[in-house]
Write an enzyme that holds these catalytic residues in place. Structure first.
Site, mmCIF file in Angstrom:
data_model
loop_
_atom_site.group_PDB
_atom_site.id
_atom_site.type_symbol
_atom_site.label_atom_id
_atom_site.label_comp_id
_atom_site.label_asym_id
_atom_site.label_seq_id
_atom_site.Cartn_x
_atom_site.Cartn_y
_atom_site.Cartn_z
ATOM 1 N N SER A 1 42.304 38.659 42.793
ATOM 2 C CA SER A 1 41.975 39.188 44.235
ATOM 3 C C SER A 1 41.520 38.875 45.256
ATOM 4 C CB SER A 1 39.825 39.569 43.424
ATOM 5 O OG SER A 1 39.508 40.324 44.195
ATOM 6 N N TYR B 1 31.567 39.706 38.898
ATOM 7 C CA TYR B 1 32.649 40.295 38.931
ATOM 8 C C TYR B 1 34.036 38.774 39.713
ATOM 9 C CZ TYR B 1 37.699 42.929 40.934
ATOM 10 O OH TYR B 1 38.397 42.845 40.852
#
EC number: 1.1.1.300
Length: 341
Positions: A197, A210
């Protein structure tokens, strides 16, 4: 004297690498053929994983789909089978209408295999991998896509959710790679794709677990790529995929500054996957989508931290996750009220 000559040689090779990279902007490399190759995708039951499966199916790959949800995984498999049937029908029609000298693609016996696997559990990964080797064969392309997000501020996030995020998003890459890399190294043939990501390259507030998991994926992938180079395993390719916010519902509610959002909206899942497929099929080592992310990464690397904070505040990126976290918290409270907790 020897080191001086070597220095000039290295300088030439670095400059040549720049030339080759620049050339690819103007002349796109030819896509490699994955027809008949076994491609394993984790998190294939929904989101990007499902779209990756459909793209590889269109390219006639043999698919192995892993997901923790057997029902959604089978739904993806049904979509893949529809594509296979369409390809076989097109092949039959082309073969019937072709002349003797016209080349027609061979009609492969395309199959899709589904496995229920919790990639957050090491034992589940290793046992399922053994089944794949026994029932399907050697995996050529491993696409680590499975991911979760807790949606809590750090001090409000239960330890179990932090551990779960790290296990699924990061540790699973270690386990799946350990399961399938040995055969790839033996054959010097394969491809490992890590879906990370943009939050694995630079971070924001409210998603510490995350971000840590995705930073871990980036570090793991880069180290693995260097290890394969050091072992002279040039036949094993690696691709790191770092998309910006993707509109899959995973981060529903996340918002940057409203005046900026039209210029940097959430990515459409189809667009994100098609860009990633271009990188995978041309053996590109890394892709950030959109390309603006490369500039952000560069600026984050050279600017003082306070300057980065100023940029974040201007863009509304400093608290962009807060609406998302609030929505998750409200949904949790509603479920607890509904269940009488």
């Amino acid at each position: 004297m020897h080191i001086v000559l070597e220095f000039f040689l290295v300088t030439f090779r670095v400059l040549w690498a720049f030339v080759l990279a620049a050339a690819k902007w103007f002349v796109r490399p030819k896509d490699k053929n994955v027809a008949g190759q076994v491609c394993l995708i984790t998190g294939a039951g929904s989101g990007l994983g499902r779209l990756f499966a459909l793209e590889f199916a269109r390219r006639r790959a043999q698919l192995v789909l892993w997901d923790i949800n057997p029902q959604s995984n089978e739904e993806t498999a049904d979509m893949v089978r529809d594509i296979y049937r369409q390809l076989q029908a097109e092949d039959s029609a082309r073969r019937a209408n072709s002349s003797a000298d016209e080349e027609v693609l061979p009609c492969c016996n395309l199959q899709v295999y589904t496995y229920t696997c919790d990639v957050g559990k090491r034992e589940s990964v290793y046992s399922t991998a053994e089944r794949v080797r026994r029932e399907v064969g050697d995996v050529y392309l491993l696409l680590n896509n499975a991911g979760v997000v807790s949606g809590h501020h750090l001090l409000e996030c239960p330890d179990e959710l932090i551990e779960r995020t790290m296990m699924v998003n990061c540790h699973a890459h270690f386990w799946t790679t350990k399961a399938f890399l040995p055969k790839m190294m033996e054959m010097n043939h394969g491809h490992i794709v890590s879906v990370a990501s943009s939050l694995g390259l630079f971070s924001t507030a409210g998603v510490e677990d995350y971000c840590a998991s995705k930073f871990g994926v980036v570090g793991f992938h880069e180290s693995l790529s260097h290890e394969l180079k050091a072992a002279d395993k040039d036949g094993i390719k690696t691709t790191l995929v770092c998309p910006y916010l993707v509109d899959t519902g995973m981060f529903r509610g996340c918002r940057i500054r409203k005046e900026i959002e039209p210029f940097l909206p959430p990515l459409k899942p189809d667009y994100c996957v098609k860009q990633a497929m271009r990188a995978i099929l041309t053996d590109q080592p890394m892709i950030c989508t959109p390309r603006l992310m490369y500039i952000v990464l560069c600026m984050k690397s050279i600017l003082p931290f306070e300057a980065v904070v100023c940029m974040y505040r201007f863009l509304g990126a400093d608290k962009c996750m807060y609406p998302f976290i609030a929505q998750r918290k409200q949904a949790t409270n509603n479920n607890e009220t509904k269940n009488g907790i």
